[in-house]
Design an enzyme around this catalytic site. Structure first.
Site, PDB file in Angstrom:
ATOM      1  N   ARG A  48      59.755  76.217  11.458  1.00 41.15           N
ATOM      2  CA  ARG A  48      60.435  76.210  12.754  1.00 41.15           C
ATOM      3  C   ARG A  48      60.485  74.833  13.431  1.00 41.15           C
ATOM      4  NH1 ARG A  48      59.675  78.684  16.764  1.00 41.15           N
ATOM      5  NH2 ARG A  48      61.780  79.480  17.059  1.00 41.15           N
ATOM      6  N   TYR A  61      64.333  73.786  13.797  1.00 41.17           N
ATOM      7  CA  TYR A  61      64.943  74.044  15.119  1.00 41.17           C
ATOM      8  C   TYR A  61      64.360  73.158  16.215  1.00 41.17           C
ATOM      9  CZ  TYR A  61      65.329  78.542  12.606  1.00 41.17           C
ATOM     10  OH  TYR A  61      65.516  79.525  11.668  1.00 41.17           O
ATOM     11  N   PRO A  84      64.614  94.389  18.112  1.00 48.39           N
ATOM     12  CA  PRO A  84      63.759  93.241  18.455  1.00 48.39           C
ATOM     13  C   PRO A  84      62.947  92.762  17.259  1.00 48.39           C
ATOM     14  CG  PRO A  84      62.737  95.261  19.213  1.00 48.39           C
ATOM     15  CD  PRO A  84      64.061  95.654  18.615  1.00 48.39           C
ATOM     16  N   GLY A  85      62.831  91.457  17.100  1.00 44.49           N
ATOM     17  CA  GLY A  85      62.001  90.886  16.036  1.00 44.49           C
ATOM     18  C   GLY A  85      60.920  90.030  16.665  1.00 44.49           C
ATOM     19  N   CYS A 106      56.235  65.763   1.194  1.00 36.92           N
ATOM     20  CA  CYS A 106      56.902  64.456   1.092  1.00 36.92           C
ATOM     21  C   CYS A 106      58.270  64.457   1.750  1.00 36.92           C
ATOM     22  CB  CYS A 106      57.004  64.064  -0.366  1.00 36.92           C
ATOM     23  SG  CYS A 106      55.386  63.763  -1.028  1.00 36.92           S
ATOM     24  N   GLU A 107      58.302  64.642   3.041  1.00 35.52           N
ATOM     25  CA  GLU A 107      59.543  64.561   3.811  1.00 35.52           C
ATOM     26  C   GLU A 107      59.178  64.045   5.193  1.00 35.52           C
ATOM     27  OE1 GLU A 107      62.795  66.640   3.695  1.00 35.52           O
ATOM     28  OE2 GLU A 107      62.435  67.723   1.816  1.00 35.52           O
TER      29      GLU A 107
HETATM   30  N1  LLP Z   1      69.245  91.773  14.637  1.00 34.86           N
HETATM   31  C1  LLP Z   1      69.975  90.927  13.886  1.00 34.86           C
HETATM   32  C2  LLP Z   1      71.247  91.377  13.339  1.00 34.86           C
HETATM   33  C3  LLP Z   1      69.503  89.625  13.653  1.00 34.86           C
HETATM   34  O1  LLP Z   1      70.232  88.775  12.921  1.00 34.86           O
HETATM   35  C4  LLP Z   1      68.246  89.223  14.191  1.00 34.86           C
HETATM   36  C5  LLP Z   1      67.729  87.872  13.960  1.00 34.86           C
HETATM   37  C6  LLP Z   1      67.533  90.156  14.945  1.00 34.86           C
HETATM   38  C7  LLP Z   1      68.063  91.415  15.159  1.00 34.86           C
HETATM   39  C8  LLP Z   1      66.191  89.837  15.560  1.00 34.86           C
HETATM   40  O2  LLP Z   1      66.298  88.860  16.530  1.00 34.86           O
HETATM   41  P1  LLP Z   1      65.028  88.469  17.425  1.00 34.86           P
HETATM   42  O3  LLP Z   1      64.683  89.651  18.282  1.00 34.86           O
HETATM   43  O4  LLP Z   1      63.939  88.127  16.507  1.00 34.86           O
HETATM   44  O5  LLP Z   1      65.498  87.321  18.228  1.00 34.86           O
HETATM   45  N2  LLP Z   1      64.399  82.009  12.125  1.00 34.86           N
HETATM   46  C9  LLP Z   1      64.797  81.868  13.509  1.00 34.86           C
HETATM   47  C10 LLP Z   1      65.338  83.162  14.082  1.00 34.86           C
HETATM   48  C11 LLP Z   1      66.470  83.743  13.274  1.00 34.86           C
HETATM   49  C12 LLP Z   1      66.924  85.076  13.790  1.00 34.86           C
HETATM   50  C13 LLP Z   1      67.852  85.717  12.833  1.00 34.86           C
HETATM   51  N3  LLP Z   1      68.321  87.001  13.244  1.00 34.86           N
HETATM   52  C14 LLP Z   1      63.633  81.305  14.314  1.00 34.86           C
HETATM   53  O6  LLP Z   1      62.571  81.055  13.750  1.00 34.86           O
HETATM   54  O7  LLP Z   1      63.773  81.069  15.513  1.00 34.86           O
END
Ligand code: LLP
Length: 418
Positions: free
Chosen positions: A313, A317, A275-276, A345-346
């Site tokens: 973000r 997105y 989890p991130g 500037c965008e």
């Molecule tokens: N594991 C892998 C292999 C991943 O590529 C990612 C996220 C995670 C775990 C963690 O995922 P999460 O639990 O955070 O959903 N920058 C984007 C999100 C990109 C996620 C990339 N990979 C945003 O701001 O929404």
């Protein structure tokens, strides 16, 4: 946002007013709530406590060393995607045996260092990577623990740019390559296949895709086990969605845990999760000052000092981040519609489009951009030669700078002045 609250017409983050924090550290700045972060970590630990699980926090979501230290000190491991992230994890006290290394393009140098560090698993994403790592393992004479990240060709509903499960994306080993991969593996006895992994994407708010993934991956694992491989774990990735808007429904950590544990327990394997966002997003806000208001026939522009380079973000997105205002004018207000924009500037430099905010907002007021703890500071850039922002950890009525605002000298330090 749990730790941002209104008291006597003023906004407080934990026990400190935004006004005080802005005076102390300047704006724009990233603030993190220690209480909220700890609470989230504890929720994850509690939800998975009943089953052998390694929780590997996806370092890319927010990678400040002090936040990492706080997370790892509570028994959490790391999901990494570059040598830089592995180094951050090790430096912040994460034991190597709790680090997994994902990514479609690991270089020879990165793989060698990961082997040297003795991490839990290198998650293989292609045949060419398996061969490269096989040769590295052979040359080093070391046994290397690996997992295969499989592209299960499953589409999960989320923004296209963060969906990673379909066969049209670059991630994981394709289903049709799994047989060749098994044959290749036999050529490299130093590679020890310990697990299988998948990650369907980020900000996923339904369970069906991960359940389907669990079923598909289980079938693959059973075949490998029948072929004599000693599989120890299943890594079901990250991706748990959160609520950015008041009426946005997101699954609970508990329900997510239940779904994932069901998969792992049916195979009697250790569970790994990555989890991130769900761990850190709610813990952080971005505070910014209003520079001025431009009212035209067409639009009201609220010009603030934070921009797309600080928080990518919204423009990348079309992401929604709630905005709260700390107003100097405490008298009544009406609603008005604003585009909240930065100085870059965008045309794509915005934090919000057509957002309802009070009509008495004025220059010098503060805004708090919510849910900025994940993929905020970690995705920031120096575009337009703007300085990277400070990060501040707020703990009750105490605050600590955990990253200083970049200086101009630091910004150009690696440029060669001929
Ligand atoms: N594991 C892998 C292999 C991943 O590529 C990612 C996220 C995670 C775990 C963690 O995922 P999460 O639990 O955070 O959903 N920058 C984007 C999100 C990109 C996620 C990339 N990979 C945003 O701001 O929404």
């Amino acid at each position: 946002m749990l730790n941002l609250n209104q008291r006597e017409n003023k906004l407080f983050f934990e026990e400190l007013s935004l006004e005080f924090l802005a005076q102390q550290y300047g704006t724009p700045s990233y603030l993190y709530s220690a209480a909220h972060l700890d609470k989230k970590v504890q929720s994850f630990v509690a939800a998975f406590a009943g089953y052998p699980t390694t929780i590997c926090y996806a370092v890319k979501a927010s990678s400040n060393l002090n936040l990492l230290k706080r997370i790892f000190s509570q028994g959490i491991g790391a999901d990494t995607v570059s040598l830089g992230e592995i180094k951050r994890a090790l430096k912040s006290g994460c034991p190597p045996e709790k680090i997994v290394f994902s990514g479609v393009g690991k270089s020879g140098k990165e793989l060698k260092e990961a082997v040297r560090a003795g991490i839990k698993s290198i998650n293989i994403e292609s045949l060419f990577e398996l061969e490269l790592l096989g040769q590295i393992a052979q040359n080093s004479g070391q046994k290397v623990a690996i997992a295969i990240r499989v592209n299960l060709d499953i589409e999960a509903p989320t923004h296209d740019k963060i969906a990673t499960g379909s066969a049209l994306t670059k991630f994981g080993v394709a289903l049709e390559d799994l047989d060749s991969l098994r044959d290749l593996l036999r050529r490299y006895p130093n590679l020890q296949l310990k697990g299988f992994a998948c990650h369907l994407g980020s900000q996923i708010k339904v369970f069906d895709p991960i359940k389907t993934a669990g079923r598909k991956l289980s079938e693959i694992i059973k075949k490998y086990i029948a072929d004599g491989f000693d599989i120890e774990f299943i890594d079901l990735g990250g991706g748990l969605g959160i609520s950015y808007q008041e009426n946005e429904k997101a699954p609970s950590i508990k329900d997510w845990a239940h779904a994932l544990i069901e998969v792992a327990s049916s195979l009697n394997l250790e569970l790994v999760i990555e989890p991130g966002r769900s761990l850190v997003a709610d813990a952080g806000i971005l505070i910014s000052s209003v520079l001025g208001i431009k009212k035209t026939k067409a639009k009201n522009f609220l010009v603030i000092d934070a921009a797309m380079n600080d928080l990518m973000r919204p423009t990348l997105y079309e992401a929604y981040h709630h905005i709260s205002c700390d107003l100097k004018d405490k008298h009544g207000s009406h609603d008005a519609l604003y585009d909240v924009v930065g100085p870059v500037c965008e045309t794509g430099d915005y934090i919000a489009i057509d957002r309802i905010l009070p009509d008495n907002i004025q220059a010098g007021d503060l805004v708090a951009i919510h849910t900025a703890g994940a993929y905020g500071a970690s995705m920031a850039s120096n575009y337009n030669s703007r300085l990277l922002l400070p990060e501040i950890l707020v703990d009750g009525d105490q605050s600590q700078l955990i990253r200083a605002r970049q200086t101009y000298e630091h910004m150009w330090a690696n440029e060669i002045d001929l």
